[in-house]
Scaffold this motif. Structure first.
Motif, PDB file in Angstrom:
ATOM      1  N   PHE A  78       0.865  -1.188   0.000  1.00 61.41           N
ATOM      2  CA  PHE A  78       0.000   0.000   0.000  1.00 61.41           C
ATOM      3  C   PHE A  78       0.892   1.225   0.000  1.00 61.41           C
ATOM      4  O   PHE A  78       1.920   1.229   0.672  1.00 61.41           O
ATOM      5  CB  PHE A  78      -0.853   0.046   1.275  1.00 61.41           C
ATOM      6  CG  PHE A  78      -1.842  -1.074   1.394  1.00 61.41           C
ATOM      7  CD1 PHE A  78      -3.111  -0.971   0.849  1.00 61.41           C
ATOM      8  CD2 PHE A  78      -1.507  -2.240   2.071  1.00 61.41           C
ATOM      9  CE1 PHE A  78      -4.026  -2.010   0.962  1.00 61.41           C
ATOM     10  CE2 PHE A  78      -2.411  -3.289   2.186  1.00 61.41           C
ATOM     11  CZ  PHE A  78      -3.679  -3.172   1.633  1.00 61.41           C
ATOM     12  N   ASP A 119      -2.093  -3.359  -3.772  1.00 59.36           N
ATOM     13  CA  ASP A 119      -3.446  -2.856  -3.608  1.00 59.36           C
ATOM     14  C   ASP A 119      -3.814  -2.060  -4.851  1.00 59.36           C
ATOM     15  O   ASP A 119      -3.079  -1.175  -5.273  1.00 59.36           O
ATOM     16  CB  ASP A 119      -3.522  -1.944  -2.379  1.00 59.36           C
ATOM     17  CG  ASP A 119      -4.939  -1.457  -2.117  1.00 59.36           C
ATOM     18  OD1 ASP A 119      -5.829  -2.300  -1.949  1.00 59.36           O
ATOM     19  OD2 ASP A 119      -5.160  -0.226  -2.095  1.00 59.36           O
ATOM     20  N   ALA A 121      -6.617   0.332  -5.949  1.00 55.41           N
ATOM     21  CA  ALA A 121      -7.776   1.141  -5.565  1.00 55.41           C
ATOM     22  C   ALA A 121      -7.388   2.598  -5.696  1.00 55.41           C
ATOM     23  O   ALA A 121      -6.208   2.939  -5.662  1.00 55.41           O
ATOM     24  CB  ALA A 121      -8.200   0.849  -4.132  1.00 55.41           C
ATOM     25  N   LYS A 196     -16.232  -7.380   0.639  1.00 56.81           N
ATOM     26  CA  LYS A 196     -15.646  -6.326   1.462  1.00 56.81           C
ATOM     27  C   LYS A 196     -16.765  -5.457   1.997  1.00 56.81           C
ATOM     28  O   LYS A 196     -17.534  -4.863   1.231  1.00 56.81           O
ATOM     29  CB  LYS A 196     -14.664  -5.490   0.651  1.00 56.81           C
ATOM     30  CG  LYS A 196     -14.093  -4.315   1.448  1.00 56.81           C
ATOM     31  CD  LYS A 196     -12.958  -3.622   0.726  1.00 56.81           C
ATOM     32  CE  LYS A 196     -12.463  -2.427   1.532  1.00 56.81           C
ATOM     33  NZ  LYS A 196     -11.316  -1.777   0.897  1.00 56.81           N
ATOM     34  N   PHE A 201     -14.128  -0.581  11.045  1.00 59.54           N
ATOM     35  CA  PHE A 201     -12.837  -1.126  11.489  1.00 59.54           C
ATOM     36  C   PHE A 201     -11.668  -0.673  10.620  1.00 59.54           C
ATOM     37  O   PHE A 201     -10.539  -1.053  10.877  1.00 59.54           O
ATOM     38  CB  PHE A 201     -12.881  -2.659  11.495  1.00 59.54           C
ATOM     39  CG  PHE A 201     -13.606  -3.252  12.673  1.00 59.54           C
ATOM     40  CD1 PHE A 201     -12.975  -3.396  13.900  1.00 59.54           C
ATOM     41  CD2 PHE A 201     -14.927  -3.663  12.552  1.00 59.54           C
ATOM     42  CE1 PHE A 201     -13.634  -3.953  14.985  1.00 59.54           C
ATOM     43  CE2 PHE A 201     -15.597  -4.220  13.635  1.00 59.54           C
ATOM     44  CZ  PHE A 201     -14.947  -4.371  14.852  1.00 59.54           C
ATOM     45  N   TYR A 202     -11.928   0.074   9.543  1.00 59.36           N
ATOM     46  CA  TYR A 202     -10.833   0.512   8.665  1.00 59.36           C
ATOM     47  C   TYR A 202     -10.203   1.836   9.121  1.00 59.36           C
ATOM     48  O   TYR A 202      -9.297   2.340   8.455  1.00 59.36           O
ATOM     49  CB  TYR A 202     -11.315   0.689   7.208  1.00 59.36           C
ATOM     50  CG  TYR A 202     -12.006  -0.505   6.602  1.00 59.36           C
ATOM     51  CD1 TYR A 202     -11.678  -1.802   6.988  1.00 59.36           C
ATOM     52  CD2 TYR A 202     -13.008  -0.342   5.640  1.00 59.36           C
ATOM     53  CE1 TYR A 202     -12.332  -2.900   6.437  1.00 59.36           C
ATOM     54  CE2 TYR A 202     -13.661  -1.429   5.075  1.00 59.36           C
ATOM     55  CZ  TYR A 202     -13.320  -2.711   5.485  1.00 59.36           C
ATOM     56  OH  TYR A 202     -13.974  -3.782   4.927  1.00 59.36           O
ATOM     57  N   PHE A 205      -6.307   2.269   9.345  1.00 57.14           N
ATOM     58  CA  PHE A 205      -5.705   2.172   8.005  1.00 57.14           C
ATOM     59  C   PHE A 205      -5.812   3.514   7.280  1.00 57.14           C
ATOM     60  O   PHE A 205      -4.866   3.975   6.631  1.00 57.14           O
ATOM     61  CB  PHE A 205      -6.427   1.092   7.204  1.00 57.14           C
ATOM     62  CG  PHE A 205      -6.037   0.989   5.750  1.00 57.14           C
ATOM     63  CD1 PHE A 205      -5.095   0.067   5.327  1.00 57.14           C
ATOM     64  CD2 PHE A 205      -6.644   1.809   4.786  1.00 57.14           C
ATOM     65  CE1 PHE A 205      -4.763  -0.037   3.976  1.00 57.14           C
ATOM     66  CE2 PHE A 205      -6.314   1.710   3.447  1.00 57.14           C
ATOM     67  CZ  PHE A 205      -5.362   0.786   3.031  1.00 57.14           C
ATOM     68  N   ARG A 206      -6.958   4.152   7.405  1.00 57.67           N
ATOM     69  CA  ARG A 206      -7.139   5.445   6.734  1.00 57.67           C
ATOM     70  C   ARG A 206      -6.247   6.509   7.364  1.00 57.67           C
ATOM     71  O   ARG A 206      -5.817   7.435   6.682  1.00 57.67           O
ATOM     72  CB  ARG A 206      -8.618   5.845   6.757  1.00 57.67           C
ATOM     73  CG  ARG A 206      -9.464   4.883   5.911  1.00 57.67           C
ATOM     74  CD  ARG A 206     -10.956   5.176   5.989  1.00 57.67           C
ATOM     75  NE  ARG A 206     -11.734   4.120   5.327  1.00 57.67           N
ATOM     76  CZ  ARG A 206     -13.056   4.023   5.396  1.00 57.67           C
ATOM     77  NH1 ARG A 206     -13.761   4.912   6.072  1.00 57.67           N
ATOM     78  NH2 ARG A 206     -13.673   3.031   4.773  1.00 57.67           N
ATOM     79  N   GLN A 227     -19.041  -0.499  -0.943  1.00 53.20           N
ATOM     80  CA  GLN A 227     -18.733  -1.599  -0.019  1.00 53.20           C
ATOM     81  C   GLN A 227     -20.046  -2.157   0.541  1.00 53.20           C
ATOM     82  O   GLN A 227     -21.062  -1.463   0.616  1.00 53.20           O
ATOM     83  CB  GLN A 227     -17.822  -1.097   1.099  1.00 53.20           C
ATOM     84  CG  GLN A 227     -16.480  -0.585   0.543  1.00 53.20           C
ATOM     85  CD  GLN A 227     -15.549  -0.041   1.606  1.00 53.20           C
ATOM     86  OE1 GLN A 227     -15.937   0.138   2.756  1.00 53.20           O
ATOM     87  NE2 GLN A 227     -14.323   0.240   1.212  1.00 53.20           N
ATOM     88  N   LYS A 254     -13.498  -9.490   4.139  1.00 50.05           N
ATOM     89  CA  LYS A 254     -12.877  -8.414   4.905  1.00 50.05           C
ATOM     90  C   LYS A 254     -13.965  -7.590   5.564  1.00 50.05           C
ATOM     91  O   LYS A 254     -14.930  -7.250   4.870  1.00 50.05           O
ATOM     92  CB  LYS A 254     -12.057  -7.559   3.948  1.00 50.05           C
ATOM     93  CG  LYS A 254     -11.403  -6.369   4.571  1.00 50.05           C
ATOM     94  CD  LYS A 254     -10.699  -5.570   3.521  1.00 50.05           C
ATOM     95  CE  LYS A 254     -10.123  -4.316   4.155  1.00 50.05           C
ATOM     96  NZ  LYS A 254      -9.582  -3.424   3.177  1.00 50.05           N
ATOM     97  N   VAL A 279      -8.279  -6.673   9.790  1.00 49.02           N
ATOM     98  CA  VAL A 279      -7.992  -5.283   9.404  1.00 49.02           C
ATOM     99  C   VAL A 279      -7.417  -4.447  10.552  1.00 49.02           C
ATOM    100  O   VAL A 279      -7.319  -4.902  11.698  1.00 49.02           O
ATOM    101  CB  VAL A 279      -9.245  -4.602   8.805  1.00 49.02           C
ATOM    102  CG1 VAL A 279      -9.730  -5.358   7.581  1.00 49.02           C
ATOM    103  CG2 VAL A 279     -10.343  -4.450   9.854  1.00 49.02           C
ATOM    104  N   TYR A 319      -1.642  -7.689  10.210  1.00 46.71           N
ATOM    105  CA  TYR A 319      -0.560  -6.868  10.738  1.00 46.71           C
ATOM    106  C   TYR A 319       0.195  -7.590  11.854  1.00 46.71           C
ATOM    107  O   TYR A 319       1.234  -7.125  12.307  1.00 46.71           O
ATOM    108  CB  TYR A 319      -1.126  -5.530  11.237  1.00 46.71           C
ATOM    109  CG  TYR A 319      -1.891  -4.801  10.158  1.00 46.71           C
ATOM    110  CD1 TYR A 319      -1.225  -4.142   9.128  1.00 46.71           C
ATOM    111  CD2 TYR A 319      -3.288  -4.814  10.137  1.00 46.71           C
ATOM    112  CE1 TYR A 319      -1.914  -3.506   8.121  1.00 46.71           C
ATOM    113  CE2 TYR A 319      -3.998  -4.182   9.132  1.00 46.71           C
ATOM    114  CZ  TYR A 319      -3.306  -3.528   8.119  1.00 46.71           C
ATOM    115  OH  TYR A 319      -4.006  -2.913   7.114  1.00 46.71           O
TER     116      TYR A 319
END
Ligand code: PBG
Length: 330
Positions: A78, A119, A121, A196, A201-202, A205-206, A227, A254, A279, A319
């Motif tokens: 990513f 990734d 996207a 997805k 829960f993301y 990551f953002r 999503q 996911k 995630v 992770y």
């Protein structure tokens, strides 16, 4: 019948327990997510993901060598894209000398046998933090899918073994497969994020990629038009079967832990490998509870990873991969 069957006999000690254990975790189970940034000598801890880092390319090299030594042979890349390179179309994603393209080459140079997945996207490249191109306040499907096919091709040209579209546009697996075939990349695989869910829960990551949807008038506030609704189960099977028909080599569910019912259903329904993405929010929850002394970090981590595999995961994106493997190697 009792006492002829005393189930506890099989739990008497660790030797017999390990002899009859049904689910065994190994380094081969893992695909390791890696965050890449521009710069030199950068190893930036992500605030909401303790002990997880963004690496500049020079340090990425050391990191993948370390993973390889631990027996971790697959990575998922990513990139964190500088703000001045973001736009609505994600044009920078096609730059043959962009950060992702250089990251792929860096990993392949450091570890030629490492499996490199990327990734695919728009969100890290989008000024709006969305996985699609926006027109009149809406995420447009087909133009986005076409763009993702070009992006996939660009990653394949840079040396990616697999592309992993994480966007949830309709039909993008077919569009990507055709683009790869037409250009001769017949051996480049597709791992599709097929079920997805639009998940809270993301969040971490953002933070890591600075890719959260912006708060602007006329821009959707969330990703719920592409999503999946987390209330849905049958829809996950439909999405996954369609992706397989369109050419996905590996499918994915996911997030992980809250969705293990879906994992099992999909595992029973399909005959391609099933990946599960544990995630960022799942990682953050355990780190936070362990920091407070409320949970035993390693014990809960192993229990969660085992549960994901027991549910049907053939591939675990986590992770925790390095932490788990260090325990396995003890
Ligand atoms: C974006 C993407 C996301 C994740 C992987 N790819 C975030 C999102 O959909 O908003 C989440 C991974 C994680 O939370 O660990 N295409």
């Amino acid at each position: 019948m009792y006492p002829l069957r005393r189930n506890r006999r099989l739990r008497t000690n660790e030797a017999i327990r390990s002899l009859v254990r049904e689910t065994i975790i190994s380094p081969n189970d893992f695909l390791v997510p890696l965050f890449v940034v521009e710069g030199k000598g950068v190893k930036d801890e992500i605030p909401s993901m303790p002990n997880y880092f963004r690496y500049s390319l020079d340090l990425l090299e050391n990191e993948v060598k370390e993973l390889w030594k631990l027996g971790l042979k697959s990575v998922l890349l990513f990139v964190k894209v500088p703000d001045n390179l973001k736009d609505n179309q994600g044009k920078e994603a096609l730059n043959p000398n962009g950060l992702m393209q250089r990251a792929i080459k860096t990993v392949k140079n450091a570890c030629p046998d490492m499996l490199v997945m990327t990734d695919v996207a728009l969100d890290p490249y989008s000024v709006y933090g969305h996985d699609g191109i926006i027109e009149n306040g809406m995420i447009v499907n087909d133009a986005t899918a076409n763009f993702l096919a070009e992006m996939s091709l660009s990653h394949a040209k840079a040396g990616a073994d697999f592309v992993a579209p994480s966007d949830m546009m309709d039909g993008r697996i077919l569009t990507i497969r055709e683009a790869l075939e037409n250009d001769g990349f017949i051996n480049t695989g597709i791992m599709s994020y097929s079920a997805k869910y639009a998940s809270a829960f993301y969040g971490p990551f953002r933070d890591a990629l600075d890719s959260a949807p912006v708060d602007m008038i006329d821009i959707p506030k969330d990703k719920k038009t592409y999503q999946m609704d987390y209330a849905n189960r049958k829809e996950a099977i439909k999405e996954t079967e369609m992706d397989i028909d369109e050419g996905a080599d590996i499918v994915m569910v996911k997030p992980g832990l809250c969705y293990l019912d879906i994992v099992r259903e999909i595992k029973n329904a399909v005959d391609v490998p099933v990946a599960v993405y544990q995630v960022s929010g799942e990682y953050a929850m355990l780190k936070a509870a362990a920091e407070k002394g409320w949970l035993d970090h390693d014990a809960v981590m192993m229990e969660q990873i085992t549960a994901i595999k027991r549910a049907g995961a053939d591939v675990i994106v986590s992770y925790f991969a390095k932490d788990v493997v260090k325990i396995l190697n003890r």
